[in-house]
Design a protein around this motif. Structure first.
Motif, PDB file in Angstrom:
ATOM      1  N   TRP A   3      34.973  49.246  56.322  1.00 15.33           N
ATOM      2  CA  TRP A   3      35.513  48.979  54.987  1.00 15.33           C
ATOM      3  C   TRP A   3      37.005  49.207  54.908  1.00 15.33           C
ATOM      4  CZ3 TRP A   3      37.376  53.567  53.266  1.00 15.33           C
ATOM      5  CH2 TRP A   3      36.694  54.737  53.602  1.00 15.33           C
ATOM      6  N   MET A   4      37.578  49.796  55.965  1.00 16.32           N
ATOM      7  CA  MET A   4      39.038  49.939  55.965  1.00 16.32           C
ATOM      8  C   MET A   4      39.711  48.617  56.282  1.00 16.32           C
ATOM      9  SD  MET A   4      39.960  53.520  57.774  1.00 16.32           S
ATOM     10  CE  MET A   4      41.699  53.082  57.578  1.00 16.32           C
ATOM     11  N   GLN A  45      41.717  46.626  53.696  1.00 21.12           N
ATOM     12  CA  GLN A  45      42.926  47.070  53.003  1.00 21.12           C
ATOM     13  C   GLN A  45      44.145  47.196  53.918  1.00 21.12           C
ATOM     14  OE1 GLN A  45      43.499  51.108  52.421  1.00 21.12           O
ATOM     15  NE2 GLN A  45      41.531  51.799  53.219  1.00 21.12           N
ATOM     16  N   ASP A  46      43.888  47.544  55.153  1.00 17.60           N
ATOM     17  CA  ASP A  46      44.971  48.084  55.954  1.00 17.60           C
ATOM     18  C   ASP A  46      45.671  47.025  56.787  1.00 17.60           C
ATOM     19  OD1 ASP A  46      46.319  50.501  56.462  1.00 17.60           O
ATOM     20  OD2 ASP A  46      44.363  51.484  56.361  1.00 17.60           O
ATOM     21  N   ASP A  47      46.817  47.368  57.256  1.00 16.33           N
ATOM     22  CA  ASP A  47      47.572  46.459  58.107  1.00 16.33           C
ATOM     23  C   ASP A  47      47.203  46.646  59.574  1.00 16.33           C
ATOM     24  OD1 ASP A  47      48.588  49.012  57.656  1.00 16.33           O
ATOM     25  OD2 ASP A  47      50.473  48.487  58.639  1.00 16.33           O
ATOM     26  N   LEU A  48      46.265  47.522  59.842  1.00 22.07           N
ATOM     27  CA  LEU A  48      45.850  47.745  61.220  1.00 22.07           C
ATOM     28  C   LEU A  48      44.927  46.616  61.693  1.00 22.07           C
ATOM     29  CD1 LEU A  48      44.974  51.542  60.923  1.00 22.07           C
ATOM     30  CD2 LEU A  48      47.092  50.533  61.787  1.00 22.07           C
ATOM     31  N   ILE A  72      41.638  49.918  64.616  1.00 17.47           N
ATOM     32  CA  ILE A  72      40.737  50.717  63.795  1.00 17.47           C
ATOM     33  C   ILE A  72      39.547  51.209  64.609  1.00 17.47           C
ATOM     34  CG2 ILE A  72      39.140  50.637  61.843  1.00 17.47           C
ATOM     35  CD1 ILE A  72      41.070  48.830  60.414  1.00 17.47           C
ATOM     36  N   ALA A  96      40.694  53.995  66.852  1.00 14.88           N
ATOM     37  CA  ALA A  96      41.006  55.194  66.063  1.00 14.88           C
ATOM     38  C   ALA A  96      39.729  55.845  65.531  1.00 14.88           C
ATOM     39  CB  ALA A  96      41.941  54.835  64.915  1.00 14.88           C
ATOM     40  N   SER A  97      38.777  55.020  65.087  1.00 14.27           N
ATOM     41  CA  SER A  97      37.531  55.557  64.558  1.00 14.27           C
ATOM     42  C   SER A  97      36.795  56.337  65.640  1.00 14.27           C
ATOM     43  CB  SER A  97      36.618  54.434  64.063  1.00 14.27           C
ATOM     44  OG  SER A  97      37.264  53.709  63.056  1.00 14.27           O
TER      45      SER A  97
END
Lengths: 181, 181
Positions: B155-156, B159-162, B167, B170-171
């Motif tokens: 769900w990120m 929104q994000d620019d990644l 992601i 990182a997760s």
DNA sequence: GTCTATATAGGGATAGAC
DNA sequence: GTCTATCCCTATATAGAC
């Protein structure tokens, strides 16, 4: 002193929507539980959607209050920690938690609801306040998870032998550690 | 080589259930999208619920496979890390991810579904495998959050620019750190 | 295996009496 | 403010022809 009917409708609707789902709950059910007829509901709310809107409004107002506060503060680590603490306080307000659960569980059913977008925006905005411009991806993910960690305690309650209080304390600790990344 | 109708029904149903919600999606819609009639669906699936059951079966089987694996391993930190890695692999299998999303978004609508209970049990069992007998509440909460951290990336994305890959990496990093508590 | 046609039920919503 | 009665629509599901 008796609550007014409008509030009682909200309470019953919220409970049934959460337990059974929004679509699966008919106005007839809500009315029967209150001992009134469907038509009576329509006096208080224009549509079924309107009941949801009235519930979400309560929560959006609180989120925006929180957002306004954090934006008035200096962007420091202590502000971010305090934001997490304040969010946790909101979370235990009875009405707030129930509405949150309702929304979590009925995402798709309510996907088209305009009020929901406002709420989602507010949540993302809050999450964004926890991050900094130059943050690494790990920091971004980690901090985005912080607010969620506070919610996590709620579904853990069912399985674990921990008390509600232990879980609340532990969730807060985990959330604050996630901010440290 | 053309897929059989049964599989096509599953695919369309899964997509519509996820996009619009389970209750909000009618068999008529599914049938129309496939260019057949409702009655044709009833040849392949006894009820609407049966379609869901067939979808959940796919996922439960995978979870139980994972559970069986972890229980055959020594209870070491490395086993736990490997469990998280394997869970992440499952998560990117296209079918699995879509079913997961569908289930997440339609919790209440499907609450009474017996298949769902089996799935919930399997998830809790997996989470339990990440914890140890003498663990502190903070460890418990932290590790319970680990598997969820892998979902969080999803769900990120919106929104994000990644990038999706950033992601995912990182997760995983965040999930593994949560195990360290 | 897919069709047409239909049974049966329940949904949201409204009109108008009280 | 709540009622009865009803409209209109859509849903799941089935029967039986092809």
């Amino acid at each position: 002193m008796r609550e007014d009917t409008r509030t009682r409708i909200q309470e019953v609707a919220l409970r049934l929507f959460t337990e059974q789902g929004y679509e699966a709950t008919s106005l007839r059910e809500i009315a029967e539980e209150l001992g009134v007829t469907k038509a009576a509901l329509y006096y208080h709310f224009k549509t079924k959607d309107d009941i949801v809107a009235s519930l979400v409004d309560l929560r959006v107002a609180e989120l925006e209050e929180l957002l306004q506060w954090v934006r008035s503060q200096p962007k420091t680590p202590e502000t971010r920690r305090e934001l997490v603490r304040r969010y946790a306080e909101y979370l235990v307000r009875p009405r707030y938690l129930e509405v949150t659960r309702f929304l979590e569980r009925n995402q798709t059913a309510l996907r088209a609801h305009p009020k929901l977008m406002k709420m989602r925006e507010a949540m993302l905005a809050l999450t964004a306040e926890l991050s900094e411009p130059g943050a690494t991806p790990v920091q971004r993910v980690s901090r985005a998870l912080a607010l969620f960690a506070l919610h996590a305690g709620k579904w853990m309650t069912q399985q674990d032998d921990l008390t509600e209080d232990e879980i609340a304390k532990a969730s807060m600790e985990v959330a604050l550690r996630l901010l440290e990344e």
